[in-house]
Scaffold this motif. Structure first.
Motif, PDB file in Angstrom:
ATOM      1  N   GLY A 164       0.402  -1.635   0.466  1.00  0.00           N
ATOM      2  CA  GLY A 164      -0.095   0.331   0.135  1.00  0.00           C
ATOM      3  C   GLY A 164       1.096   1.208   0.055  1.00  0.00           C
ATOM      4  N   THR A 165       2.250   0.940   0.320  1.00  0.00           N
ATOM      5  CA  THR A 165       2.960   2.458  -0.509  1.00  0.00           C
ATOM      6  C   THR A 165       4.126   2.399  -1.742  1.00  0.00           C
ATOM      7  N   THR A 166       3.870   3.909  -2.034  1.00  0.00           N
ATOM      8  CA  THR A 166       4.606   3.865  -3.296  1.00  0.00           C
ATOM      9  C   THR A 166       5.865   3.507  -2.869  1.00  0.00           C
ATOM     10  N   LYS A 167       6.718   2.729  -4.256  1.00  0.00           N
ATOM     11  CA  LYS A 167       7.889   2.451  -4.752  1.00  0.00           C
ATOM     12  C   LYS A 167       8.876   3.635  -4.655  1.00  0.00           C
ATOM     13  N   LEU A 168       9.838   3.465  -3.640  1.00  0.00           N
ATOM     14  CA  LEU A 168      10.238   4.901  -3.590  1.00  0.00           C
ATOM     15  C   LEU A 168      11.840   4.568  -5.047  1.00  0.00           C
ATOM     16  N   LEU A 169      11.638   5.569  -5.584  1.00  0.00           N
ATOM     17  CA  LEU A 169      12.473   5.034  -6.714  1.00  0.00           C
ATOM     18  C   LEU A 169      13.084   5.925  -7.129  1.00  0.00           C
ATOM     19  N   TYR A 170      14.815   6.718  -7.679  1.00  0.00           N
ATOM     20  CA  TYR A 170      15.856   6.781  -7.830  1.00  0.00           C
ATOM     21  C   TYR A 170      16.788   6.906  -9.396  1.00  0.00           C
ATOM     22  N   THR A 171      17.103   8.083 -10.037  1.00  0.00           N
ATOM     23  CA  THR A 171      17.664   8.245 -10.919  1.00  0.00           C
ATOM     24  C   THR A 171      19.451   8.650 -11.059  1.00  0.00           C
ATOM     25  N   ILE A 172      19.878   8.342 -11.554  1.00  0.00           N
ATOM     26  CA  ILE A 172      21.558   8.583 -10.884  1.00  0.00           C
ATOM     27  C   ILE A 172      22.207   9.322 -12.496  1.00  0.00           C
TER      28      ILE A 172
END
Length: 869
Positions: free
Chosen positions: A579-587
């Motif tokens: 039920g939580t959004t996935k935390l995404l990263y970009t470099i």
């Protein structure tokens, strides 16, 4: 302004002296006690004579009421319980050896707290007075006491001018806070008041100060907030919030009763009444009652004029903060929106560690839907009409609870600025790192910003008057970056100030489009990166030239960090199973426009959050999460190959072994292969003033619990280990010292060697990534030295396995296969270690591995069985 409400008549109730009053929670009756041996009970709405209780003690100085009974405290040291159904004395609840000064019933009316001239406070069970708790850590007589609206906290105002706050959740009450510098030192029989009066929302309390003002103190951090000032010309003798917290009533020795607006701390009514000792608002009506030292009681219907009477019908209003966390959460109070039936909400149980999250700020009896109760605006009178908007799911499903229950309400990660803290009173840190720190002080009309450096030979400290009200900052060796939120018609502003310049002026300021606010920003030696509420990443050069503007795929944005030409951005991605959004990263390499990692998932346990993100001094991304774990990103320069490796789990630190020490850690940086942080005591989550010292911890990959302290080995064991050391030194004449610990017991020694092997492998991976494609000679040399250190560590681990016996041979052989040496010297040394311990079969197999390595067949595969006789 002076009230035009008709003046109510005084009702003689008691003889001259201390006179107190209290409404029952349902508002049906008002109880008054005084110096004579009569207690009076007034029925609300009945203008006739009150009911009298004559069978009572004299010199009653305190009263607290429930719906069907009340308790009164007397100067003879007794606390009596009276029935409201029969209007008669019921029983003695408690006896003290010295005069009682105050009594208070808990919100559930099951406990009664009693303050007297004794050095302790008693909390007695109403049903069973043998069930008694004693508060004794304050060690001073108590003048007033007050329950928190939830009943789990009791605040004591003592004669030494200190407020002592006790937690009542455990069987034995625990002193959790001492609040100094707010109230004055008063005798227990002084007419002036130092009573703690909790705001109805439970987030703060009001208390009178020696300067004749009323100060609000936050429960979250116990810091002083707004003040109700310049009202009374004499000491404040009584104060009371209206039931919904929209107004505050105060009485003083200047013969005035003042009604204040909570929202802006302005006086909305003045009334002339002398010698007022106690104030009581009716729970639901526009009705204020008070008592005087002349023994008189005033019951005042329509006490608040028609102009402001509607305020009493509003939902519960917020306590007056200098910086209210409720208005500063996540992206400048982003409002939840409906999209495809989903309504983003503030965290309930997960993501609870994010700065300024609603779950940390609201009490347990206030859920996310109560946020509407805090919405206020200016409508001439200063507040809304109190009409609560319907819930979005009610609009969709017409109020059918069964259908509403099936709607998934996702939780997104709140945005935050790395290295900053929330407002605490009128102060906050805008930036904390290894270069220095930036902090600001709210001065009402403006802020004062101070920038201090650790290295005063390199940079000079400076401070300035801030009329823009900057709320975010970054600091490095080249300059300082600031930003402020939009306000009224003024757009958000970004300000950069370099430390040194060869021109007269090189600082610059730029504005964002109207309505767009800064979520997070970062500063490197090359670029300035800003993430905004419009879901843009804006990149500027250090001279203010817009370099790139792009919209990231993940939203809402959470934070960012940068190092040289690299920028790491984080945002909320797709909805996960929990039920939580996935935390995404970009470099992203800004200069070459190359994306190293594109929308990859941040490795977080379920329900946890990111506390900080930063680049190490070597340029590797690091995160610190709410589990207390520090992780670094390996192979991030190679698209699709990056993964998060733990460097330290602070819960496993040896200093925390035994559970006697409770502390948290505020992350600062990773530098010199160490974790730099601020140690926080007493359950604090953020550092405060005066500026705390920085601490550092060695890395420790979480493979087991805390290692036991070192112990000396026997003389014989030490001699054998020295022989093994000689063998390792023969394999490399450049070796000087090692990580081998011959004094430790075997279990601790194995753990430490394994720890060293894992950490050196991580460092080697980082070095290898740095030299891929365009590696320098220095970095290649550093990698070669690190691989040699790894092999030496494996050699030490091999010696431990050989001492354990022949049954550990297969494990020992596996260690040899892990060696990285291509010259065969380390494998040769491994064979000598096996011979030293008489492991002949192991020695033969080690030589076979050495031969294959020399021939280039170094895949480590065996052609025959590895069994041992």
């Amino acid at each position: 302004m002076t009230s035009t409400v008709p003046r109510p008549r005084p009702r003689p109730a008691h003889t001259q002296g201390s006179t107190r009053c209290a409404y029952t929670p349902n508002g049906t009756e008002l109880v008054t006690v005084g110096s004579n041996n009569t207690i009076r009970v007034y029925k609300t709405g009945f203008d006739g004579e009150p009911a009298n209780i004559d069978e009572c003690q004299e010199q009653n100085v305190a009263v607290s009421a429930a719906n069907d009974f009340f308790v009164a405290g007397s100067e003879d040291g007794t606390v009596s319980l009276y029935s409201l159904s029969s209007n008669a004395f019921d029983r003695f609840l408690l006896r003290c050896s010295l005069p009682v000064r105050d009594v208070a019933l808990s919100p559930d009316c099951k406990w009664c707290a009693v303050a007297s001239d004794e050095l302790t406070v008693k909390v007695v069970n109403v049903e069973d007075n043998t069930n008694l708790k004693t508060l004794r850590e304050h060690n001073k007589p108590t003048k007033h006491l007050s329950y928190h609206p939830k009943g789990d906290i009791l605040a004591l105002s003592c004669t030494d001018g200190t407020i002592y706050v006790y937690s009542l959740t455990a069987d034995q009450p625990e002193l959790i806070r001492k609040v100094d510098g707010v109230i004055g030192a008063l005798d227990t029989d002084a007419e002036a008041s130092s009573k703690v009066v909790w705001h109805p929302d439970g987030r703060a309390f009001a208390v009178a100060t020696p300067t004749r003002d009323v100060r609000v103190v936050s429960k979250n951090d116990w810091e002083q907030q707004r003040s109700f000032s310049n009202g009374h010309e004499g000491d404040v003798t009584a104060l009371a919030w209206s039931p919904n917290g929209a107004m505050l009533a105060t009485a003083g020795k200047d013969k005035k009763i003042l009604i204040w607006a909570t929202k802006d701390q302005s006086i909305i009514a003045r009334h002339d009444y002398a010698n007022v000792m106690d104030l009581a608002w009716h729970p639901t009506k526009n009705l204020l009652s008070f008592t005087t030292s002349d023994g008189e009681v005033y019951i005042c219907p329509d006490f608040v004029s028609d102009q402001f009477a509607s305020w009493l019908k509003l939902p519960r209003q917020p306590a007056p903060f200098i910086h209210d966390p409720l208005t500063e959460i996540s992206a400048n109070a982003r409002r939840p929106v409906i999209a495809n039936g989903f309504k983003p909400q503030a965290p309930r149980n997960g993501r609870h560690g994010t700065p300024d999250s609603i779950a940390d700020l609201l009490d347990d009896d206030m859920d996310g839907g109560d946020l509407d109760d805090f919405v206020v605006d200016d409508d001439g009178a200063g507040y809304t009409t109190g009409q609560k908007r319907p819930a979005a799911d009610d609009e969709i499903y017409g109020g059918h609870a069964s259908k509403r229950a099936n709607i998934l309400e996702p939780e997104y990660h709140e945005s935050f600025q790395p290295g900053s803290t929330p407002w605490r009173g009128n102060r906050k840190y805008l930036c904390l790192n290894l270069i220095g720190f930036v902090w600001t002080v709210d001065q009402d009309s403006h802020n004062t910003v101070t920038v201090e450096f650790y290295d005063h030979h390199e940079h000079r400290d400076f401070h300035f008057t801030d009329t823009f009200l900057y709320d975010k900052a970054c600091l490095n060796n080249k300059g300082a970056l600031f930003s402020c939120p939009p306000k009224d018609d003024l757009p958000a502003t970004i300000f950069y100030r370099p430390h040194e310049t060869w021109t007269n002026r090189s600082d610059w300021r730029t504005q964002l489009p109207k309505g767009e606010a800064v979520l997070a920003m970062s500063l490197s030696d090359s670029f300035i990166t800003v993430t905004t509420t419009a879901n843009y990443v804006r990149v500027y050069t250090l001279f203010g030239i817009p370099y790139r503007v792009y919209r990231p795929k993940s939203a809402p944005m959470v934070t960012c960090a940068s190092y040289k030409d690299y920028v790491l951005t984080m945002g909320n991605g797709a909805l996960g199973a929990d039920g939580t959004t996935k935390l995404l990263y970009t470099i992203h390499n800004i200069k070459t426009d190359e994306v190293c990692q594109n929308e990859d998932v941040v490795a977080l346990p379920e329900g946890e959050s990111i506390k900080s993100v930063f680049f190490s001094d070597a340029g590797d991304p690091c995160i610190y999460d709410s589990t207390g774990t520090l992780l670094t990103l390996l192979h991030w320069r190679r698209p699709g190959r990056a993964y998060w490796a733990p460097l330290l789990d602070t819960k496993l630190l040896t200093r925390l072994a035994g559970g006697k020490r409770q502390e948290n850690y505020f992350p600062i940086a990773v530098a010199d292969n160490k974790f730099h942080c601020i140690i926080l005591k007493g359950g604090d989550q953020y550092p405060y003033f005066p500026r705390p010292l920085l601490s550092e911890f060695e890395f420790s990959v979480p493979i087991t619990g805390p290692v036991e302290p070192k112990k000396r080995k026997s003389k014989k064991s030490r001699r054998t280990d020295e022989d093994d050391d000689d063998l390792m030194n023969q394999s490399d004449h450049e070796s000087s010292g090692s990580d081998f610990e011959p004094e430790e017991p075997e279990d601790a020694e194995t753990i430490n060697l394994t720890q060293s092997f894992l950490l050196k492998s991580i460092f080697a991976s980082q070095l290898e990534d740095q030299i891929t494609g365009r590696g320098s000679h220095l970095k290649r040399s550093a990698l070669a030295r690190m691989e040699l250190e790894i092999d030496k560590t494996l050699l030490q681990m091999l010696a431990v396995e050989c001492r354990e016996g022949e049954e550990r041979g297969m494990r020992a052989l596996e260690l040899v296969r892990l060696m990285r040496d291509r010259t065969g010297r380390m494998v040769e040394a491994a064979g000598k270690v096996a011979e030293r311990y008489g492991r002949g079969i192991l020695g033969e197999k080690i030589r076979e591995i050495g031969e294959r390595k020399m021939m280039g067949d170094d895949d480590g595969e065996e052609d025959d069985d590895d069994g041992f006789a």
